[in-house]
Design a protein around this motif. Structure first.
Motif, PDB file in Angstrom:
ATOM      1  N   LYS A  63       0.296   1.802 -13.144  1.00 47.61           N
ATOM      2  CA  LYS A  63      -1.109   1.470 -12.913  1.00 47.61           C
ATOM      3  C   LYS A  63      -1.469   0.147 -13.583  1.00 47.61           C
ATOM      4  O   LYS A  63      -2.136  -0.703 -12.985  1.00 47.61           O
ATOM      5  N   GLU A 115       4.732   0.648  -1.705  1.00 48.05           N
ATOM      6  CA  GLU A 115       3.688   1.648  -1.921  1.00 48.05           C
ATOM      7  C   GLU A 115       3.094   2.105  -0.591  1.00 48.05           C
ATOM      8  O   GLU A 115       2.818   3.297  -0.396  1.00 48.05           O
ATOM      9  N   GLY A 120       1.220   5.673  -0.600  1.00 52.67           N
ATOM     10  CA  GLY A 120       0.291   5.487  -1.706  1.00 52.67           C
ATOM     11  C   GLY A 120       0.272   6.624  -2.706  1.00 52.67           C
ATOM     12  O   GLY A 120      -0.636   6.721  -3.535  1.00 52.67           O
ATOM     13  N   MET A 123       0.020   5.854  -6.656  1.00 54.22           N
ATOM     14  CA  MET A 123      -1.162   5.222  -7.230  1.00 54.22           C
ATOM     15  C   MET A 123      -2.147   6.296  -7.674  1.00 54.22           C
ATOM     16  O   MET A 123      -2.420   7.236  -6.928  1.00 54.22           O
ATOM     17  N   SER A 128      -6.291   3.041  -7.037  1.00 48.98           N
ATOM     18  CA  SER A 128      -6.720   3.075  -5.640  1.00 48.98           C
ATOM     19  C   SER A 128      -8.121   2.504  -5.477  1.00 48.98           C
ATOM     20  O   SER A 128      -8.375   1.684  -4.586  1.00 48.98           O
ATOM     21  N   ARG A 129      -9.051   2.924  -6.335  1.00 47.32           N
ATOM     22  CA  ARG A 129     -10.421   2.397  -6.263  1.00 47.32           C
ATOM     23  C   ARG A 129     -10.439   0.896  -6.481  1.00 47.32           C
ATOM     24  O   ARG A 129     -11.173   0.162  -5.816  1.00 47.32           O
ATOM     25  N   PHE A 132      -9.276  -0.975  -3.407  1.00 52.46           N
ATOM     26  CA  PHE A 132     -10.216  -0.909  -2.295  1.00 52.46           C
ATOM     27  C   PHE A 132     -11.503  -1.673  -2.573  1.00 52.46           C
ATOM     28  O   PHE A 132     -12.360  -1.777  -1.685  1.00 52.46           O
TER      29      PHE A 132
END
Length: 226
Positions: A63, A115, A120, A123, A128-129, A132
């Motif tokens: 991360k 990924e 995905g 993640m 992820s947030r 995006f």
């Protein structure tokens, strides 16, 4: 909003930097599932305990690598949000930066392609947030342009994929093309990064152009040949 990667402990920055760089290389080469903490520690000249101390787990390290690799893009998005530039210029600035970012962060396009192929699943929610936020910015900017009549209506995800996909293949596929292209198509020149970006910015401009733009003049029918 996402949090920034954990700040380094005083006096440990070189070791932490080495861990992140080594981890990015390993994740690029074998993906999250294939990466081993032992190998990352070996390349970083660190021990596993130091990795777990700084990042908690392999997933925590992954991360942090992702958030750091995209850090400049996130910062640019925040700057563009407060900018008075027209929405079209904001979008061009975003994808110009992403192209430059991919050029400097060599590990990023292969990591993202891996990924994507893995669905995905590696993640966490925070990463992820964070990723995006790019699509969210594209969506907000498209709405801004549509309200003023500068843009036609277009699905923001469709536009983003149209721009991001070729950029990732341009940078992740360079070695593939360098190996195969001269042998299979010796007369075909590989497009430079600058040429690819110019091509995509043209695609961007045409994609957001209002549907009636430039269509006021009637088209001439081709003359029939005898």
């Amino acid at each position: 909003m996402f949090s920034q990667p954990t700040a380094p402990v005083a006096g440990s920055a070189p070791s932490r930097r080495s861990i992140l760089d080594s981890a990015a290389d390993v994740f690029m080469e074998v993906g999250f599932s294939g990466a081993r903490v032992d190998e990352i520690a070996r390349r970083a000249h660190a021990n596993k305990a130091m990795i777990y101390y700084h990042f908690g787990s392999k997933r925590g390290l992954y991360k942090t690598v992702l958030l750091e690799l995209f850090g400049d893009v996130f910062a640019e998005i925040e700057r563009l949000k407060s900018s008075e530039a027209p929405p079209g210029e904001k979008l061009r600035a975003l994808y110009t930066l992403i192209a430059s970012h991919f050029s400097r962060k060599k590990a990023l396009p292969p990591i993202m392609l891996r990924e994507i192929l893995a669905g995905g699943r590696s993640m966490d929610a925070e990463a992820s947030r964070a990723l995006f936020t790019i699509v969210s910015f594209v969506s907000e900017t498209l709405r801004e342009g549509t309200r003023t009549g500068a843009f036609r209506r277009i699905n923001p995800l469709l536009l983003h994929l149209t721009m991001l996909g070729p950029l990732m293949l341009q940078f992740a596929g360079a070695a593939f093309r360098e190996w195969h292209l001269p042998r299979e198509m010796p007369g075909l020149a590989q497009p430079s990064d600058r040429e690819m970006l110019a091509h995509l910015l043209g695609v961007l401009d045409r994609s957001i152009l209002p549907q009636n733009a430039g269509s006021s003049a009637p088209r001439r029918r081709p003359r029939k040949t005898k």
